[in-house]
Design a protein around this motif. Structure first.
Motif, PDB file in Angstrom:
ATOM      1  N   GLY A 251       0.775  -1.231   0.000  1.00 33.68           N
ATOM      2  CA  GLY A 251       0.000   0.000   0.000  1.00 33.68           C
ATOM      3  C   GLY A 251       0.808   1.284   0.000  1.00 33.68           C
ATOM      4  N   GLY A 252       2.116   1.177   0.110  1.00 39.07           N
ATOM      5  CA  GLY A 252       2.935   2.379   0.089  1.00 39.07           C
ATOM      6  C   GLY A 252       2.970   3.007  -1.297  1.00 39.07           C
ATOM      7  N   GLY A 253       3.556   4.195  -1.365  1.00 40.91           N
ATOM      8  CA  GLY A 253       3.673   4.874  -2.643  1.00 40.91           C
ATOM      9  C   GLY A 253       4.008   6.326  -2.473  1.00 40.91           C
ATOM     10  N   LEU A 254       3.867   7.062  -3.558  1.00 41.52           N
ATOM     11  CA  LEU A 254       4.123   8.500  -3.575  1.00 41.52           C
ATOM     12  C   LEU A 254       2.789   9.242  -3.492  1.00 41.52           C
ATOM     13  CD1 LEU A 254       5.958  10.988  -4.090  1.00 41.52           C
ATOM     14  CD2 LEU A 254       5.631  10.561  -6.542  1.00 41.52           C
ATOM     15  N   VAL A 255       2.721  10.206  -2.578  1.00 43.57           N
ATOM     16  CA  VAL A 255       1.491  10.969  -2.393  1.00 43.57           C
ATOM     17  C   VAL A 255       1.854  12.414  -2.116  1.00 43.57           C
ATOM     18  CG1 VAL A 255       1.374  10.445   0.081  1.00 43.57           C
ATOM     19  CG2 VAL A 255      -0.724  11.012  -1.166  1.00 43.57           C
ATOM     20  N   GLN A 256       0.985  13.318  -2.525  1.00 49.61           N
ATOM     21  CA  GLN A 256       1.229  14.740  -2.278  1.00 49.61           C
ATOM     22  C   GLN A 256       0.895  15.098  -0.831  1.00 49.61           C
ATOM     23  OE1 GLN A 256      -1.012  16.957  -5.208  1.00 49.61           O
ATOM     24  NE2 GLN A 256       0.597  16.722  -6.751  1.00 49.61           N
ATOM     25  N   PRO A 257       1.500  16.147  -0.320  1.00 51.41           N
ATOM     26  CA  PRO A 257       1.135  16.602   1.036  1.00 51.41           C
ATOM     27  C   PRO A 257      -0.365  16.846   1.142  1.00 51.41           C
ATOM     28  CG  PRO A 257       3.109  17.720   0.295  1.00 51.41           C
ATOM     29  CD  PRO A 257       2.599  16.938  -0.891  1.00 51.41           C
ATOM     30  N   GLY A 258      -0.937  16.408   2.249  1.00 53.73           N
ATOM     31  CA  GLY A 258      -2.375  16.502   2.450  1.00 53.73           C
ATOM     32  C   GLY A 258      -3.144  15.299   1.956  1.00 53.73           C
ATOM     33  N   GLY A 259      -2.487  14.412   1.248  1.00 53.92           N
ATOM     34  CA  GLY A 259      -3.135  13.237   0.708  1.00 53.92           C
ATOM     35  C   GLY A 259      -3.260  12.100   1.708  1.00 53.92           C
TER      36      GLY A 259
END
Length: 116
Positions: free
Chosen positions: A8-16
């Motif tokens: 479930g990990g990954g790259l996400v923007q702040p606030g996501g």
């Protein structure tokens, strides 16, 4: 032998948001105290949250109000719902299972990166 597999990990923007999963095999979820830890580059591994099937949950101050730990006994899986993510949450997240009389079990980790 207990095995834990995170996903479930990954790259996400702040606030996501992201939801991590930890699938447990070789033992019942109900027999273990489950926890999430994280380790950022150059830092020590730190505790994030704890869960038991008896309903106990506890959180580090740094994630309280933003993260939620839960479990599904039927799926033998524990989750970490992460909301309002910040760049400081960037780390490898690890799942740990603890059972009295047995050595702790750790997963291989899943990378979470919070960046714009």
């Amino acid at each position: 032998q207990v095995q834990l597999v995170e996903s479930g990990g990954g790259l996400v923007q702040p606030g996501g948001s992201l939801r991590l999963s930890c699938a447990v095999s070789g033992s019942k979820l109900s027999l273990n105290i489950m926890a999430w830890y994280r380790q950022a580059p150059g830092k020590q591994r730190e505790w994030v949250a704890t869960y038991t099937t008896g309903g106990f949950t506890n959180y580090a101050d740094s994630v309280k109000g933003r993260f939620s730990i839960s479990g599904d006994s039927a799926k033998n899986t524990v989750y970490l719902q992460m909301n309002s993510l910040k760049p400081d949450d960037t780390a490898v997240y690890y799942c740990k299972g603890s059972r009295p009389g047995f050595a702790d079990s750790w997963g291989q980790g899943t990378q979470v990166t919070v960046s714009s």
